[in-house]
Every structure is written in structure tokens, then in C-alpha cells.
Scaffold this motif. Structure first.
Motif, PDB file in Angstrom:
ATOM      1  N   ALA A 166       0.813  -1.213   0.000  1.00 24.57           N
ATOM      2  CA  ALA A 166       0.000   0.000   0.000  1.00 24.57           C
ATOM      3  C   ALA A 166       0.848   1.266   0.000  1.00 24.57           C
ATOM      4  O   ALA A 166       0.322   2.362  -0.189  1.00 24.57           O
ATOM      5  N   GLY A 167       2.153   1.111   0.224  1.00 26.73           N
ATOM      6  CA  GLY A 167       3.039   2.265   0.171  1.00 26.73           C
ATOM      7  C   GLY A 167       3.570   2.751   1.503  1.00 26.73           C
ATOM      8  O   GLY A 167       4.246   3.781   1.560  1.00 26.73           O
ATOM      9  N   VAL A 168       3.299   2.029   2.581  1.00 31.38           N
ATOM     10  CA  VAL A 168       3.848   2.425   3.879  1.00 31.38           C
ATOM     11  C   VAL A 168       5.357   2.181   3.848  1.00 31.38           C
ATOM     12  O   VAL A 168       5.821   1.157   3.351  1.00 31.38           O
ATOM     13  N   SER A 169       6.113   3.110   4.381  1.00 30.31           N
ATOM     14  CA  SER A 169       7.576   3.012   4.310  1.00 30.31           C
ATOM     15  C   SER A 169       8.116   1.893   5.191  1.00 30.31           C
ATOM     16  O   SER A 169       7.491   1.493   6.176  1.00 30.31           O
ATOM     17  N   LEU A 170       9.280   1.409   4.815  1.00 27.30           N
ATOM     18  CA  LEU A 170       9.959   0.378   5.607  1.00 27.30           C
ATOM     19  C   LEU A 170      10.189   0.854   7.033  1.00 27.30           C
ATOM     20  O   LEU A 170       9.991   0.108   8.001  1.00 27.30           O
ATOM     21  N   THR A 171      10.599   2.106   7.167  1.00 22.15           N
ATOM     22  CA  THR A 171      10.876   2.665   8.489  1.00 22.15           C
ATOM     23  C   THR A 171       9.619   2.698   9.347  1.00 22.15           C
ATOM     24  O   THR A 171       9.650   2.288  10.518  1.00 22.15           O
ATOM     25  N   ALA A 172       8.520   3.170   8.782  1.00 20.54           N
ATOM     26  CA  ALA A 172       7.272   3.243   9.551  1.00 20.54           C
ATOM     27  C   ALA A 172       6.818   1.854   9.992  1.00 20.54           C
ATOM     28  O   ALA A 172       6.399   1.665  11.140  1.00 20.54           O
ATOM     29  N   ILE A 173       6.901   0.883   9.096  1.00 24.26           N
ATOM     30  CA  ILE A 173       6.498  -0.481   9.453  1.00 24.26           C
ATOM     31  C   ILE A 173       7.405  -1.020  10.547  1.00 24.26           C
ATOM     32  O   ILE A 173       6.929  -1.602  11.528  1.00 24.26           O
ATOM     33  N   SER A 174       8.702  -0.804  10.402  1.00 23.43           N
ATOM     34  CA  SER A 174       9.630  -1.337  11.403  1.00 23.43           C
ATOM     35  C   SER A 174       9.444  -0.684  12.768  1.00 23.43           C
ATOM     36  O   SER A 174       9.700  -1.305  13.796  1.00 23.43           O
ATOM     37  N   GLU A 175       8.989   0.558  12.794  1.00 21.30           N
ATOM     38  CA  GLU A 175       8.728   1.236  14.067  1.00 21.30           C
ATOM     39  C   GLU A 175       7.479   0.706  14.771  1.00 21.30           C
ATOM     40  O   GLU A 175       7.317   0.917  15.968  1.00 21.30           O
ATOM     41  N   HIS A 176       6.619   0.018  14.037  1.00 25.67           N
ATOM     42  CA  HIS A 176       5.367  -0.484  14.605  1.00 25.67           C
ATOM     43  C   HIS A 176       5.310  -2.000  14.686  1.00 25.67           C
ATOM     44  O   HIS A 176       4.261  -2.567  14.991  1.00 25.67           O
ATOM     45  N   THR A 177       6.417  -2.644  14.401  1.00 22.48           N
ATOM     46  CA  THR A 177       6.511  -4.110  14.469  1.00 22.48           C
ATOM     47  C   THR A 177       7.840  -4.474  15.121  1.00 22.48           C
ATOM     48  O   THR A 177       8.706  -3.618  15.277  1.00 22.48           O
ATOM     49  N   PRO A 178       8.019  -5.731  15.474  1.00 20.43           N
ATOM     50  CA  PRO A 178       9.307  -6.138  16.044  1.00 20.43           C
ATOM     51  C   PRO A 178      10.361  -6.410  14.975  1.00 20.43           C
ATOM     52  O   PRO A 178      11.395  -7.015  15.258  1.00 20.43           O
ATOM     53  N   TYR A 179      10.120  -5.991  13.738  1.00 18.39           N
ATOM     54  CA  TYR A 179      11.017  -6.276  12.622  1.00 18.39           C
ATOM     55  C   TYR A 179      11.873  -5.061  12.270  1.00 18.39           C
ATOM     56  O   TYR A 179      11.406  -3.925  12.298  1.00 18.39           O
ATOM     57  N   SER A 180      13.099  -5.330  11.872  1.00 15.97           N
ATOM     58  CA  SER A 180      13.953  -4.272  11.333  1.00 15.97           C
ATOM     59  C   SER A 180      13.478  -3.931   9.924  1.00 15.97           C
ATOM     60  O   SER A 180      12.676  -4.666   9.329  1.00 15.97           O
ATOM     61  N   ARG A 181      13.995  -2.840   9.369  1.00 16.56           N
ATOM     62  CA  ARG A 181      13.629  -2.481   7.993  1.00 16.56           C
ATOM     63  C   ARG A 181      14.005  -3.582   7.020  1.00 16.56           C
ATOM     64  O   ARG A 181      13.271  -3.870   6.080  1.00 16.56           O
ATOM     65  N   GLU A 182      15.159  -4.200   7.237  1.00  8.47           N
ATOM     66  CA  GLU A 182      15.591  -5.277   6.340  1.00  8.47           C
ATOM     67  C   GLU A 182      14.649  -6.477   6.433  1.00  8.47           C
ATOM     68  O   GLU A 182      14.312  -7.090   5.417  1.00  8.47           O
ATOM     69  N   TRP A 183      14.208  -6.814   7.636  1.00  9.27           N
ATOM     70  CA  TRP A 183      13.252  -7.920   7.781  1.00  9.27           C
ATOM     71  C   TRP A 183      11.926  -7.566   7.134  1.00  9.27           C
ATOM     72  O   TRP A 183      11.271  -8.409   6.521  1.00  9.27           O
ATOM     73  N   VAL A 184      11.490  -6.308   7.273  1.00 12.22           N
ATOM     74  CA  VAL A 184      10.247  -5.872   6.623  1.00 12.22           C
ATOM     75  C   VAL A 184      10.370  -6.063   5.118  1.00 12.22           C
ATOM     76  O   VAL A 184       9.470  -6.621   4.478  1.00 12.22           O
ATOM     77  N   ARG A 185      11.480  -5.636   4.565  1.00 10.06           N
ATOM     78  CA  ARG A 185      11.706  -5.784   3.130  1.00 10.06           C
ATOM     79  C   ARG A 185      11.687  -7.265   2.731  1.00 10.06           C
ATOM     80  O   ARG A 185      11.042  -7.649   1.764  1.00 10.06           O
ATOM     81  N   THR A 186      12.383  -8.093   3.477  1.00  7.85           N
ATOM     82  CA  THR A 186      12.464  -9.524   3.183  1.00  7.85           C
ATOM     83  C   THR A 186      11.092 -10.189   3.277  1.00  7.85           C
ATOM     84  O   THR A 186      10.702 -10.965   2.401  1.00  7.85           O
ATOM     85  N   ILE A 187      10.364  -9.891   4.340  1.00  9.74           N
ATOM     86  CA  ILE A 187       9.039 -10.491   4.548  1.00  9.74           C
ATOM     87  C   ILE A 187       8.091 -10.053   3.443  1.00  9.74           C
ATOM     88  O   ILE A 187       7.377 -10.881   2.859  1.00  9.74           O
ATOM     89  N   ALA A 188       8.061  -8.761   3.155  1.00  6.97           N
ATOM     90  CA  ALA A 188       7.157  -8.256   2.116  1.00  6.97           C
ATOM     91  C   ALA A 188       7.473  -8.897   0.769  1.00  6.97           C
ATOM     92  O   ALA A 188       6.564  -9.294   0.031  1.00  6.97           O
ATOM     93  N   HIS A 189       8.751  -9.047   0.452  1.00  3.79           N
ATOM     94  CA  HIS A 189       9.158  -9.659  -0.808  1.00  3.79           C
ATOM     95  C   HIS A 189       8.731 -11.133  -0.856  1.00  3.79           C
ATOM     96  O   HIS A 189       8.185 -11.595  -1.865  1.00  3.79           O
ATOM     97  N   ARG A 190       8.975 -11.862   0.243  1.00  2.00           N
ATOM     98  CA  ARG A 190       8.613 -13.282   0.287  1.00  2.00           C
ATOM     99  C   ARG A 190       7.108 -13.481   0.122  1.00  2.00           C
ATOM    100  O   ARG A 190       6.664 -14.325  -0.660  1.00  2.00           O
ATOM    101  N   ILE A 191       6.315 -12.694   0.831  1.00  2.00           N
ATOM    102  CA  ILE A 191       4.854 -12.807   0.763  1.00  2.00           C
ATOM    103  C   ILE A 191       4.372 -12.444  -0.640  1.00  2.00           C
ATOM    104  O   ILE A 191       3.525 -13.131  -1.214  1.00  2.00           O
ATOM    105  N   GLN A 192       4.908 -11.365  -1.206  1.00  2.00           N
ATOM    106  CA  GLN A 192       4.496 -10.942  -2.544  1.00  2.00           C
ATOM    107  C   GLN A 192       4.831 -11.998  -3.583  1.00  2.00           C
ATOM    108  O   GLN A 192       4.027 -12.269  -4.471  1.00  2.00           O
ATOM    109  N   GLU A 193       6.009 -12.609  -3.480  1.00  2.16           N
ATOM    110  CA  GLU A 193       6.373 -13.688  -4.403  1.00  2.16           C
ATOM    111  C   GLU A 193       5.409 -14.868  -4.282  1.00  2.16           C
ATOM    112  O   GLU A 193       4.986 -15.427  -5.286  1.00  2.16           O
ATOM    113  N   ALA A 194       5.077 -15.234  -3.047  1.00  5.37           N
ATOM    114  CA  ALA A 194       4.149 -16.345  -2.835  1.00  5.37           C
ATOM    115  C   ALA A 194       2.779 -16.027  -3.413  1.00  5.37           C
ATOM    116  O   ALA A 194       2.138 -16.883  -4.028  1.00  5.37           O
TER     117      ALA A 194
END
Length: 82
Positions: A44-72
Motif C-alpha cells: 500500500a506504500g507504507v515506508s519500511l521505516t514506519a512499518i519497522s517502528e510499529h513491528t518487532p522487525y527491522s527495515r531489512e526484515w520488513v523488506r524480506t518479509i514483504a518480498h517473500r509474501i508478494q512472491e508467494a
């Protein structure tokens, strides 16, 4: 010297293992839901930083998770349904 950890056997060990199984299943279910929401927010366009600030994930994990889910999801969408 540290005390030796006790070793359980039988019904008491089985009780603990059942509790661990239930907690693990519940954790996995909520983690999968969080991962889906991370991917949805990112798509939806939420930034990596904003997501990482509201989850227990780092920006890199957010990127990795989003990529994995999108590929699936892409693979699921490309699979012909019968």
C-alpha cells in the motif's frame, strides 16, 4: 557451581510438551498474520521505516518479509485453478 537442570519424564513432561505445542501453534498463526499485514502495508506504500517502528522487525526484515509474501502471492495468482 550451577545446579543441574532437572529432567522430566512421563506425564509431567508430556503436559509441558502439549503446552509448548499449543503456544507454538498460536505464535505461528499470529506471526503469519503479522507477516501478511506487513506485506499489505508495504504494497500500500507504507515506508519500511514506519512499518519497522510499529513491528518487532527491522527495515531489512520488513523488506524480506514483504518480498517473500508478494512472491508467494504472485505464484498463487499464476497457478491455474481447477
Amino acid at each position: 557451581m550451577a545446579a543441574k537442570t532437572p529432567t522430566l519424564k512421563g506425564p509431567e513432561e508430556a503436559r509441558w510438551l502439549r503446552q509448548l505445542d499449543r503456544a507454538t501453534a498460536a505464535h505461528e498463526k499470529t506471526r503469519q498474520r503479522l507477516d501478511q499485514l506487513v506485506a499489505d502495508a508495504r504494497a500500500a506504500g507504507v515506508s519500511l521505516t514506519a512499518i519497522s517502528e510499529h513491528t518487532p522487525y527491522s527495515r531489512e526484515w520488513v523488506r524480506t518479509i514483504a518480498h517473500r509474501i508478494q512472491e508467494a502471492r504472485t505464484v498463487e495468482d499464476a497457478t491455474p485453478s481447477e
